[in-house]
Scaffold this motif. Structure first.
Motif, PDB file in Angstrom:
ATOM      1  N   ILE A  12       6.785  -4.149  -3.089  1.00 16.18           N
ATOM      2  CA  ILE A  12       7.014  -3.267  -4.224  1.00 16.18           C
ATOM      3  C   ILE A  12       5.865  -3.432  -5.213  1.00 16.18           C
ATOM      4  N   PRO A  13       5.461  -2.361  -5.907  1.00 12.87           N
ATOM      5  CA  PRO A  13       4.391  -2.502  -6.894  1.00 12.87           C
ATOM      6  C   PRO A  13       4.772  -3.488  -8.001  1.00 12.87           C
ATOM      7  N   VAL A  14       3.860  -4.377  -8.331  1.00  7.21           N
ATOM      8  CA  VAL A  14       4.123  -5.395  -9.342  1.00  7.21           C
ATOM      9  C   VAL A  14       4.435  -4.757 -10.691  1.00  7.21           C
ATOM     10  N   LEU A  56       8.548 -13.539  -3.622  1.00  5.55           N
ATOM     11  CA  LEU A  56       8.069 -14.716  -2.900  1.00  5.55           C
ATOM     12  C   LEU A  56       6.553 -14.801  -2.866  1.00  5.55           C
ATOM     13  N   ASP A  57       5.874 -13.668  -3.042  1.00  2.89           N
ATOM     14  CA  ASP A  57       4.413 -13.661  -3.001  1.00  2.89           C
ATOM     15  C   ASP A  57       3.898 -12.440  -3.752  1.00  2.89           C
ATOM     16  N   ILE A  58       2.767 -12.623  -4.434  1.00  6.60           N
ATOM     17  CA  ILE A  58       2.088 -11.520  -5.104  1.00  6.60           C
ATOM     18  C   ILE A  58       0.640 -11.506  -4.656  1.00  6.60           C
ATOM     19  N   ALA A  59       0.181 -10.370  -4.163  1.00  2.62           N
ATOM     20  CA  ALA A  59      -1.209 -10.199  -3.743  1.00  2.62           C
ATOM     21  C   ALA A  59      -1.699  -8.868  -4.293  1.00  2.62           C
ATOM     22  N   GLY A  60      -2.630  -8.950  -5.238  1.00  2.00           N
ATOM     23  CA  GLY A  60      -3.129  -7.724  -5.856  1.00  2.00           C
ATOM     24  C   GLY A  60      -2.036  -7.025  -6.639  1.00  2.00           C
ATOM     25  N   ASP A  61      -1.816  -5.763  -6.327  1.00  2.00           N
ATOM     26  CA  ASP A  61      -0.838  -4.957  -7.057  1.00  2.00           C
ATOM     27  C   ASP A  61       0.540  -4.951  -6.425  1.00  2.00           C
ATOM     28  N   TRP A  62       0.737  -5.798  -5.399  1.00  2.60           N
ATOM     29  CA  TRP A  62       1.987  -5.742  -4.646  1.00  2.60           C
ATOM     30  C   TRP A  62       2.704  -7.087  -4.614  1.00  2.60           C
ATOM     31  N   ALA A  63       4.021  -7.016  -4.719  1.00  6.86           N
ATOM     32  CA  ALA A  63       4.870  -8.203  -4.610  1.00  6.86           C
ATOM     33  C   ALA A  63       5.699  -8.102  -3.337  1.00  6.86           C
ATOM     34  N   TRP A  64       5.822  -9.222  -2.643  1.00  2.47           N
ATOM     35  CA  TRP A  64       6.656  -9.285  -1.434  1.00  2.47           C
ATOM     36  C   TRP A  64       7.874 -10.145  -1.724  1.00  2.47           C
ATOM     37  N   GLY A  93       0.826  -1.205   0.000  1.00  4.06           N
ATOM     38  CA  GLY A  93       0.000   0.000   0.000  1.00  4.06           C
ATOM     39  C   GLY A  93       0.858   1.251   0.000  1.00  4.06           C
ATOM     40  N   LYS A  94       0.473   2.234  -0.811  1.00  4.88           N
ATOM     41  CA  LYS A  94       1.258   3.461  -0.942  1.00  4.88           C
ATOM     42  C   LYS A  94       1.251   4.314   0.322  1.00  4.88           C
ATOM     43  N   ASP A  95       0.321   4.049   1.228  1.00  2.82           N
ATOM     44  CA  ASP A  95       0.253   4.843   2.448  1.00  2.82           C
ATOM     45  C   ASP A  95       1.158   4.310   3.544  1.00  2.82           C
ATOM     46  N   HIS A  96       1.863   3.194   3.279  1.00  6.22           N
ATOM     47  CA  HIS A  96       2.754   2.631   4.291  1.00  6.22           C
ATOM     48  C   HIS A  96       4.177   3.169   4.131  1.00  6.22           C
ATOM     49  N   GLU A  97       4.949   3.032   5.183  1.00  4.74           N
ATOM     50  CA  GLU A  97       6.296   3.601   5.236  1.00  4.74           C
ATOM     51  C   GLU A  97       7.203   3.053   4.142  1.00  4.74           C
TER      52      GLU A  97
END
Length: 306
Positions: free
Chosen positions: A104-106, A84-92, A66-70
């Motif tokens: 990070i944004p996918v 290691l994981d993709i959920a919605g628009d974000w990759a971990w 989320g863009k509102d996080h640090e």
């Protein structure tokens, strides 16, 4: 990215108690961990990392999706990210150059197999990618200092290198792995001086905005030295202690509480400062005085790269 079985037929076993770990560089969260940690740390599921590469000029890495996080760091064009994981628009996952973990944004990533292997680093404050080997031609994109690009043969005039979608001037890039004399005229301090006036950006590590340790990490990278992300990690990993009776010199590192900078001469330091909100050069004595107001030990270490 492929989840590993942790059911009845799993071959993973935790041997002994979990040790202390640094969550900044350990890809482990409540529900998932890097498969490299199997047998070392417990997780309900493990995943094999998928090798990706940053295709955007740069992208912030955040503590949570989320863009509102640090923002905690930044991935630059051409750098690797292991998903290691993709959920919605974000990759971990974690960064290839320093192991830093985050989201990070996918859309900023592309599969590494589909991108050419970078050969050069942007060594100027920024580099422009031109449509043709001519500074009068149109500009395709702008890449910040620290970005990695794949360069081919030189243009007929010898002043430009061919990239995948345009041309970059040879004065703006250097081959990856270039070694630089640390206290010479073309050393770390000279590279940092190009960034005077660049805005302070928490988590940033590019020529467009950066924090104190981001500045040091990028400058070290440009001199062929792999450095960790944060100032405490850098203090532990970089250089050799300078004797108490030895004067500081150009290129030395000075560590203060949660802060680091480079000396430009015996008395002045260049650093990305939240006090001035930019990369600035000022007397080290002034910086130490500010930190002394809140700390009994304003100078934690003085290190020399050689």
């Amino acid at each position: 990215m492929k989840a590993a079985d942790t059911g009845a037929h799993a071959k993973f076993a935790l041997i002994g108690p979990e040790g202390d770990f640094d969550p900044r560089i350990t890809a482990h969260r409540g529900d998932l961990a890097d498969i490299a940690l199997a047998g070392k740390m417990f997780a309900p599921h493990y995943a094999e990392p998928m090798a990706m590469r940053c295709s955007a000029p740069k992208a912030m890495i955040r503590r949570h999706s989320g863009k509102d996080h640090e923002a905690i760091s930044e991935l630059l064009h051409g750098e690797d990210f292991h998903v290691l994981d993709i959920a919605g628009d974000w990759a971990w996952g974690y960064c290839g150059h320093d192991g830093y973990v985050g989201y990070i944004p996918v859309h900023a990533l592309q599969h590494r197999k589909k991108t050419p292997e970078p050969t050069h680093l942007v060594a100027a404050r920024a580099a422009l990618i031109f449509i043709a080997p001519d500074f009068k031609s149109g500009v395709i994109k702008r890449l910040p200092m620290g970005a990695r690009i794949a360069c081919g043969e030189a243009s007929a005039c010898g002043s430009y290198l061919k990239t995948g979608k345009g041309f970059v001037h040879v004065r703006h890039v250097q081959p990856i792995g270039t070694k630089v004399v640390f206290d010479g005229s073309n050393g770390t301090a000279a590279l940092a001086e190009q960034l005077v006036g660049a805005p302070y950006l928490w988590g940033g590590r590019s020529g467009d905005g950066l924090d104190c340790s981001g500045l040091v990490q990028m400058i070290m990278m440009l001199t062929g030295v792999a450095a960790p992300r944060d100032s405490d990690q850098q203090q532990a990993a970089l250089g050799a202690e300078i004797a108490a009776d030895d004067s500081l010199r150009r290129g030395d590192l000075v560590f203060l509480p949660n802060h680091v900078g480079l000396m430009v001469d015996q008395e002045r330091i260049i650093h990305a400062s939240s006090h001035s909100m930019q990369v600035s050069i000022e007397p080290l004595a002034d910086v130490v005085a500010r930190y002394a107001a809140d700390s009994d030990q304003p100078v934690l270490a003085r290190k020399r790269m050689s």
